[in-house]
Design an enzyme around this catalytic site. Structure first.
Site, PDB file in Angstrom:
ATOM      1  N   ILE A   1      34.780  42.029  49.478  1.00 48.67           N
ATOM      2  CA  ILE A   1      33.859  40.900  49.310  1.00 48.67           C
ATOM      3  C   ILE A   1      32.897  41.198  48.169  1.00 48.67           C
ATOM      4  O   ILE A   1      32.253  42.250  48.135  1.00 48.67           O
ATOM      5  CB  ILE A   1      33.059  40.637  50.611  1.00 48.67           C
ATOM      6  CG1 ILE A   1      34.016  40.445  51.804  1.00 48.67           C
ATOM      7  CG2 ILE A   1      32.118  39.446  50.421  1.00 48.67           C
ATOM      8  CD1 ILE A   1      35.034  39.338  51.648  1.00 48.67           C
ATOM      9  N   LYS A   2      32.820  40.243  47.242  1.00 53.00           N
ATOM     10  CA  LYS A   2      31.943  40.433  46.085  1.00 53.00           C
ATOM     11  C   LYS A   2      30.663  39.634  46.303  1.00 53.00           C
ATOM     12  O   LYS A   2      30.728  38.424  46.574  1.00 53.00           O
ATOM     13  CB  LYS A   2      32.685  39.917  44.859  1.00 53.00           C
ATOM     14  CG  LYS A   2      32.301  40.537  43.553  1.00 53.00           C
ATOM     15  CD  LYS A   2      33.312  40.052  42.527  1.00 53.00           C
ATOM     16  CE  LYS A   2      32.935  40.455  41.142  1.00 53.00           C
ATOM     17  NZ  LYS A   2      33.754  39.723  40.163  1.00 53.00           N
ATOM     18  N   VAL A   3      29.533  40.319  46.228  1.00 53.63           N
ATOM     19  CA  VAL A   3      28.236  39.637  46.393  1.00 53.63           C
ATOM     20  C   VAL A   3      27.375  39.931  45.165  1.00 53.63           C
ATOM     21  O   VAL A   3      27.503  40.992  44.549  1.00 53.63           O
ATOM     22  CB  VAL A   3      27.478  40.111  47.675  1.00 53.63           C
ATOM     23  CG1 VAL A   3      28.292  39.864  48.935  1.00 53.63           C
ATOM     24  CG2 VAL A   3      27.066  41.578  47.580  1.00 53.63           C
TER      25      VAL A   3
END
Ligand code: E4P
Length: 221
Positions: free
Chosen positions: A88-90
């Site tokens: 997951i890219k935040v």
């Protein structure tokens, strides 16, 4: 020393995956817009490419887009349910770091993106990020030395025995960025496919090959 592809183009990923040299993929909302397709479908298809029998499972970064951690986590859960190889890219914001901490506490891999300073990297590592993405090209656009930033991050991580946060050099515009990122200590570099294709090319290789081909034909006349 890993190579990721920075694209949402599934056909291009499939093509280059066959080399056995690609360890993962990064996507972002702009790349998704360029692909012009449903992001969840795109991520599912990329995930399947890396799930083929006999191949490494890779890391596929899927970026969440929201202005609060709760919404980021909801989107993350949807992406995470696609497969074990989803990261997951935040964004490196207050809410993004909160989401990173909550997700990494649940053993979900997180890539903290849009990193432009050492202090951001330190917070991302403390939040349990598996990857941090310093943007070399965009640093350069803004008169920040992106390669020096990677060196500093590497130094601080080494001094503090941080081994679980990988430095993923992003926003790569040319071959020098790749070489310099690895020299500065990047664990991974994510490449636009065009630049990946340029990596193996050298005019002296072409010249040498032309000569070898000519001599081989001469021998076999
Ligand atoms: C990284 O994960 C980003 O998708 C990407 O490298 C951004 O690159 P750009 O600055 O060329 O848009």
């Amino acid at each position: 020393m890993k190579i990721f592809l920075d694209t949402s183009d599934v056909d291009v990923i499939k093509h280059h995956y066959q080399t056995g040299l690609v360890d993962g993929v990064t996507t972002n909302p702009t790349l998704m817009m360029q692909a012009g397709r449903n992001p969840v479908e795109v991520i599912s298809e990329i995930s399947s490419v890396f799930s083929g029998r006999g191949y490494r499972i890779g890391s596929i970064s899927a970026e969440v887009v929201a202005d609060n951690a709760e919404e980021m986590i909801l989107q993350a859960e949807q992406y995470h349910s696609i497969g074990d190889n989803i990261t997951i890219k935040v964004p490196c914001t207050y809410e993004g770091l909160k989401a990173c901490k909550a997700l990494s506490d649940r053993n979900i891999k997180v890539n903290v993106t849009l990193i432009f300073s050492l202090s951001q990297s330190i917070l991302a590592a403390k939040a349990g990020a598996s990857y941090i993405s310093p943007f070399v090209g965009r640093c350069e656009d803004n008169n920040i030395d992106g390669i020096d930033l990677i060196s500093s991050i590497k130094r601080v991580f080494t001094l503090n025995s941080i081994t679980t946060t990988n430095i993923l050099a992003a926003s790569i515009r040319n071959i020098e960025h790749i070489n310099d990122s690895y020299k500065a200590g990047a664990d991974i570099v994510t490449l636009p496919p065009k630049i990946f294709e340029e990596m193996y090319k050298h005019s002296l290789t072409d010249q040498g090959l032309a000569q070898f081909d000519k001599d081989w034909k001469e021998l076999n006349k």
